[in-house]
Scaffold this motif. Structure first.
Motif, PDB file in Angstrom:
ATOM      1  N   ALA A 267      12.612   7.805  -7.737  1.00  8.99           N
ATOM      2  CA  ALA A 267      12.852   6.519  -8.410  1.00  8.99           C
ATOM      3  C   ALA A 267      14.090   5.837  -7.817  1.00  8.99           C
ATOM      4  CB  ALA A 267      13.006   6.723  -9.909  1.00  8.99           C
ATOM      5  N   LEU A 268      15.127   6.617  -7.513  1.00  5.12           N
ATOM      6  CA  LEU A 268      16.342   6.029  -6.911  1.00  5.12           C
ATOM      7  C   LEU A 268      16.046   5.480  -5.513  1.00  5.12           C
ATOM      8  CD1 LEU A 268      19.008   8.707  -7.953  1.00  5.12           C
ATOM      9  CD2 LEU A 268      19.038   6.286  -8.630  1.00  5.12           C
ATOM     10  N   GLN A 269      15.264   6.239  -4.760  1.00  2.00           N
ATOM     11  CA  GLN A 269      14.962   5.782  -3.390  1.00  2.00           C
ATOM     12  C   GLN A 269      14.154   4.491  -3.420  1.00  2.00           C
ATOM     13  OE1 GLN A 269      13.260   9.472  -2.179  1.00  2.00           O
ATOM     14  NE2 GLN A 269      15.046  10.101  -0.990  1.00  2.00           N
ATOM     15  N   LYS A 270      13.173   4.466  -4.327  1.00  2.00           N
ATOM     16  CA  LYS A 270      12.331   3.259  -4.384  1.00  2.00           C
ATOM     17  C   LYS A 270      13.121   2.071  -4.938  1.00  2.00           C
ATOM     18  CE  LYS A 270       9.040   6.141  -5.541  1.00  2.00           C
ATOM     19  NZ  LYS A 270       7.966   6.792  -6.226  1.00  2.00           N
TER      20      LYS A 270
ATOM     21  N   ASN B  11       3.356   1.988  -8.304  1.00  2.00           N
ATOM     22  CA  ASN B  11       2.369   0.895  -8.380  1.00  2.00           C
ATOM     23  C   ASN B  11       2.831  -0.285  -7.518  1.00  2.00           C
ATOM     24  OD1 ASN B  11       0.929   2.376 -10.302  1.00  2.00           O
ATOM     25  ND2 ASN B  11       1.662   1.189 -12.055  1.00  2.00           N
ATOM     26  N   ILE B  12       4.133  -0.582  -7.621  1.00  2.00           N
ATOM     27  CA  ILE B  12       4.677  -1.728  -6.870  1.00  2.00           C
ATOM     28  C   ILE B  12       4.555  -1.476  -5.364  1.00  2.00           C
ATOM     29  CG2 ILE B  12       6.788  -3.055  -6.357  1.00  2.00           C
ATOM     30  CD1 ILE B  12       7.640  -2.583  -9.290  1.00  2.00           C
ATOM     31  N   MET B  13       4.913  -0.247  -4.967  1.00  2.00           N
ATOM     32  CA  MET B  13       4.836   0.100  -3.533  1.00  2.00           C
ATOM     33  C   MET B  13       3.386   0.039  -3.046  1.00  2.00           C
ATOM     34  SD  MET B  13       7.818   0.589  -2.564  1.00  2.00           S
ATOM     35  CE  MET B  13       9.405   0.738  -3.279  1.00  2.00           C
ATOM     36  N   ALA B  14       2.461   0.490  -3.905  1.00  2.00           N
ATOM     37  CA  ALA B  14       1.054   0.508  -3.497  1.00  2.00           C
ATOM     38  C   ALA B  14       0.553  -0.926  -3.286  1.00  2.00           C
ATOM     39  CB  ALA B  14       0.213   1.232  -4.553  1.00  2.00           C
ATOM     40  N   GLU B  15       0.976  -1.833  -4.123  1.00  2.00           N
ATOM     41  CA  GLU B  15       0.565  -3.231  -3.941  1.00  2.00           C
ATOM     42  C   GLU B  15       1.300  -3.837  -2.751  1.00  2.00           C
ATOM     43  OE1 GLU B  15       1.374  -5.810  -7.285  1.00  2.00           O
ATOM     44  OE2 GLU B  15       0.247  -7.477  -6.395  1.00  2.00           O
TER      45      GLU B  15
ATOM     46  N   ASP C 292       5.923  -7.643  -0.998  1.00  2.00           N
ATOM     47  CA  ASP C 292       5.665  -9.035  -0.588  1.00  2.00           C
ATOM     48  C   ASP C 292       4.411  -9.576  -1.262  1.00  2.00           C
ATOM     49  OD1 ASP C 292       7.859  -8.911   0.954  1.00  2.00           O
ATOM     50  OD2 ASP C 292       6.791  -8.666   2.867  1.00  2.00           O
ATOM     51  N   ALA C 293       3.368  -8.736  -1.274  1.00  2.00           N
ATOM     52  CA  ALA C 293       2.110  -9.170  -1.896  1.00  2.00           C
ATOM     53  C   ALA C 293       2.327  -9.408  -3.387  1.00  2.00           C
ATOM     54  CB  ALA C 293       1.033  -8.107  -1.680  1.00  2.00           C
ATOM     55  N   ARG C 294       3.143  -8.574  -3.979  1.00  2.00           N
ATOM     56  CA  ARG C 294       3.403  -8.709  -5.420  1.00  2.00           C
ATOM     57  C   ARG C 294       4.151 -10.018  -5.714  1.00  2.00           C
ATOM     58  NH1 ARG C 294       3.994  -5.084  -9.851  1.00  2.00           N
ATOM     59  NH2 ARG C 294       5.703  -5.613 -11.225  1.00  2.00           N
TER      60      ARG C 294
END
Ligand code: PMP
Length: 385
Positions: A40-43, A258-262, A265-267
């Motif tokens: 979570a910290l890395q993301k 979820n954010i990384m998967a989307e 930029d797309a988000r």
């Protein structure tokens, strides 16, 4: 009847985030949790455009207001001079916060609905008087969005640290520490997509150097303590200051995935499209929004037409299936309402939202042609496809 929550945080959460909250609470010092916390910290660092090995990501139990406090108290003493770019309710909150520590507070107060002119910031910083300045990226009370990139270009060439309140922006608007932002923070409940209860942010190298020379006047928001925790977790050695919110950090990690998967930029683009679709619907119905020139992807603050009282309107819209938020700027609070459009918002939520506004306006005696707002909103969605 199901109601959808369209306020500027908390928002509607993804099912996988909610299920993560329901897992048994494991030990906060277990390897398993440490690895979740580390991820979570890395993301968090990635989302803020930061580098977890040099900059300091932090995730602390508390709401966005704790993020505000922690992001400033580590740099100020009784003699410090601070500048608040005040574009609404959360600018006032910074002034209130600073008033506990120092009397040397200056403000830039653009008129309601206007973002700050970067030239005004330059004029202030050229005096070389300020230790620190704060800017609310998107003020949730008005939907005004400040140009952080331009402001950072100015502050990074000065001695003034730039602290950005990204509570109503991070995860849905572009905000990048590499622009020259010294500290930025948000809270879990908005565009990061997890329930309320975490202050999430990053401090850059210039902030860290300054912080290490100071001793803050508060204890829980002493980020030197949290620096030891974050570093310990990132280095897989562990770290403790206050017991972390195990379930919430687990849920946040799911949402960050979820954010990384989307793709960030797309988000951001999706938020931009949904926001412009809602705004087109509002404009077609003859409704005016408070923010004049800078539009936020996350929130719209909307004047009610024909003298409709906001509380009546909010009750009508809730009866029609959508919960909106009331106004926060005291002088005009009865004349406007706020729509939060962030998180997993897509075309369906846009249609539900604009449709409920049409019906609530009609219930309050405002003549709106059925489907006019919907049609304008749909036009934008059609064009994008
Ligand atoms: N800053 C901004 C821009 C916000 O929108 C909010 C919350 N709406 C806060 C700070 C304070 O956050 P919290 O309510 O989580 O303490």
């Amino acid at each position: 009847m199901r109601k959808i929550l369209m306020i500027p945080g908390p928002i509607e959460y993804e099912n996988n985030v909610l299920s993560a909250m329901a897992n048994p609470t494991i030990s906060h010092s277990s390897k398993e949790f440490m690895s979740t916390y580390r991820e979570a910290l890395q993301k968090t660092a990635t989302i803020f455009g930061a580098d977890a090995s040099k900059d300091l990501p932090f995730i602390i139990s508390g709401s966005g207001t704790l993020g505000m406090e922690a992001s400033v108290v580590n740099f100020i003493g009784r003699e410090s001079k601070v500048l608040v770019v005040n574009t609404g309710y959360f600018g006032d909150r910074f002034v209130d916060l600073f008033s506990r520590f120092t009397e040397k507070i200056e403000q830039i107060n653009p008129p309601i609905g206007e973002a700050v002119e970067p030239a005004q910031v330059k004029e202030k910083l050229d005096t070389n008087e300020f230790d620190l300045m704060t800017v609310t990226h998107v003020d949730t009370s008005t939907g005004v969005k400040n140009n952080i990139k331009k402001i950072a270009e100015i502050s990074r060439n000065s001695e003034t640290l730039l602290v950005v309140d990204g509570v109503c922006s991070v995860g849905a608007e572009e905000l990048d520490m590499r622009w020259g932002v010294d500290v930025a923070f948000t809270a879990s409940q908005k565009a990061l997509g997890a329930p309320p209860g975490l202050a999430v942010g990053v401090m850059g190298i210039r902030g860290l150097e300054r912080m290490h020379k100071m001793k803050p006047l508060t204890f829980f928001s002493d980020l030197r303590k949290w620096e030891a925790v974050s570093r310990g977790i990132l280095d897989s050695k562990g770290g403790y200051f206050g017991t972390p919110n195990v379930n919430l950090i687990t849920a946040l990690n799911v949402s960050l995935n979820n954010i990384m998967a989307e793709g960030l930029d797309a988000r951001i683009k999706r938020h931009e499209l949904m926001a412009s679709s809602i705004r087109a619907g509002l404009a077609e119905m003859g409704l005016e929004i408070i923010s004049k020139r800078s539009y936020a992807n996350t929130v719209s603050a909307v004047y009610l037409p024909g003298g409709i009282d906001s509380q009546k309107f909010l009750s009508s819209s809730e009866r029609n299936g959508v919960v909106f938020a009331s106004g926060l700027i005291r002088d005009i609070a009865s004349r406007y309402f706020r729509i939060g459009h962030m998180g997993s918002i897509g075309p369906s939520e846009v249609m539900i939202t604009v449709g409920a506004i049409e019906r609530a306006l009609k219930e309050n005696g405002y003549g709106v042609r059925p489907g006019s707002g919907l049609s304008a909103a749909q036009e934008i969605l059609f064009r994008s496809g």
